[in-house]
Design a protein around this motif. Structure first.
Motif, PDB file in Angstrom:
ATOM      1  N   SER A 145       0.808  -1.226   0.000  1.00 25.19           N
ATOM      2  CA  SER A 145       0.000   0.000   0.000  1.00 25.19           C
ATOM      3  C   SER A 145       0.844   1.280   0.000  1.00 25.19           C
ATOM      4  CB  SER A 145      -0.940   0.004   1.213  1.00 25.19           C
ATOM      5  OG  SER A 145      -0.198  -0.064   2.423  1.00 25.19           O
ATOM      6  N   LYS A 146       2.156   1.152  -0.066  1.00 21.88           N
ATOM      7  CA  LYS A 146       3.005   2.339  -0.139  1.00 21.88           C
ATOM      8  C   LYS A 146       2.860   2.995  -1.508  1.00 21.88           C
ATOM      9  CE  LYS A 146       5.297   2.376   3.851  1.00 21.88           C
ATOM     10  NZ  LYS A 146       5.312   3.530   4.754  1.00 21.88           N
ATOM     11  N   THR A 193       3.180  -3.738   8.548  1.00 25.57           N
ATOM     12  CA  THR A 193       4.527  -4.157   8.941  1.00 25.57           C
ATOM     13  C   THR A 193       5.387  -4.286   7.691  1.00 25.57           C
ATOM     14  OG1 THR A 193       4.110  -6.554   8.735  1.00 25.57           O
ATOM     15  CG2 THR A 193       3.565  -5.502  10.857  1.00 25.57           C
ATOM     16  N   ALA A 194       6.691  -4.128   7.859  1.00 30.28           N
ATOM     17  CA  ALA A 194       7.608  -4.233   6.719  1.00 30.28           C
ATOM     18  C   ALA A 194       7.547  -5.624   6.100  1.00 30.28           C
ATOM     19  CB  ALA A 194       9.032  -3.915   7.169  1.00 30.28           C
ATOM     20  N   ASN A 195       7.464  -6.655   6.937  1.00 26.88           N
ATOM     21  CA  ASN A 195       7.399  -8.019   6.436  1.00 26.88           C
ATOM     22  C   ASN A 195       6.108  -8.268   5.661  1.00 26.88           C
ATOM     23  OD1 ASN A 195       8.348 -10.851   6.330  1.00 26.88           O
ATOM     24  ND2 ASN A 195       6.557 -11.244   7.609  1.00 26.88           N
ATOM     25  N   ASN A 200       3.178  -8.762   0.349  1.00 25.41           N
ATOM     26  CA  ASN A 200       2.119  -8.291  -0.548  1.00 25.41           C
ATOM     27  C   ASN A 200       2.660  -7.896  -1.912  1.00 25.41           C
ATOM     28  OD1 ASN A 200      -0.254  -8.622   0.947  1.00 25.41           O
ATOM     29  ND2 ASN A 200       0.120  -6.739   2.114  1.00 25.41           N
ATOM     30  N   ARG A 201       3.940  -7.590  -1.985  1.00 25.34           N
ATOM     31  CA  ARG A 201       4.557  -7.310  -3.283  1.00 25.34           C
ATOM     32  C   ARG A 201       4.851  -8.658  -3.939  1.00 25.34           C
ATOM     33  NH1 ARG A 201       7.304  -3.511   0.149  1.00 25.34           N
ATOM     34  NH2 ARG A 201       9.168  -4.816   0.222  1.00 25.34           N
TER      35      ARG A 201
END
Length: 223
Positions: A145-146, A193-195, A200-201
């Motif tokens: 979502s970034k 979270t970063a993980n 998700n990518r």
């Protein structure tokens, strides 16, 4: 489909998944999914659960005894993919297979060009896909979502198209391939979270029976 039918279908699908089907084996699930649901149900379930892979695979199901035959073939193909492509996550779903690649295996950060390691992994996948020519393959691109929704949508489409082009250029018939980008709209993991964002990518391959395989499965099931 009128509202009454749609409501009934939604209730039926919900009951199917909430019930004891979790304890069934993969062949039983393959036989049941299409019988209960079919194409419209696949779309309903996919939207309701935000699981685009599940919805597409259920939507393509043959169901019944033919679904059981297809399920056995998909079991075998999934096992071969797991052995041949250890970097991929392979999941059997109903009458189909979901092969998931984390984007960092296929692409550099914020890029849509395939890396050399990506090509090696896809080459391994191509060998198995060519051995099972009577399947359709939907390639789905997903992001975290970034960034803006528009940017993520475009990136997911570019990545899915790049993978499709590579498969087609290396022996997989173009007619078998379908490409979709979902951007950030269908996360399977937490985006806070970063993980979770990293997971998700991803690019997912949805492998389902084509009409020829379904027809042959119907014939085998009727004998």
């Amino acid at each position: 489909m009128n509202k009454l039918k749609m409501s009934f279908l939604t209730i039926l699908c919900s009951a199917f998944f909430i019930s004891g089907c979790a304890s069934w084996n993969k062949t039983q699930k393959g036989a049941a999914v299409g019988t209960v649901a079919g194409g419209a149900a696949g779309a309903v379930i996919g939207r309701a659960s935000d699981n685009t892979a599940l919805g597409a695979i259920i939507g393509a199901a043959a169901g019944g005894a033919a679904g059981a035959v297809i399920g056995r073939q998909m079991d075998k193909q999934a096992e071969e993919i797991e052995k041949s492509v250890p970097d991929a996550k392979v999941e059997r779903v109903g009458e189909g297979i979901v092969v998931e690649f984390s984007s960092n295996i296929l692409f550099g950060f914020d890029e849509s060009n395939l890396s050399q390691d990506a090509k090696k992994n896809l080459d391994k996948l191509v060998v198995v896909l060519e051995s099972y020519a009577d399947t359709n393959i939907e390639i789905q691109g997903h992001t975290d979502s970034k960034g803006s929704e528009a940017y993520n949508q475009n990136l997911s489409e570019q990545r899915a198209r790049m993978v499709s082009r590579y498969l087609s250029a290396n022996g997989v018939a173009y007619s078998r391939l379908n490409v979709k980008g979902f951007g950030e709209t269908a996360p399977r993991y937490e985006n806070d979270t970063a993980n979770g964002r990293a997971q998700n990518r991803r690019v997912e391959f949805l492998i389902t029976a084509n009409e020829k395989m379904k027809a042959e499965a119907e014939k085998e099931a009727s004998n």
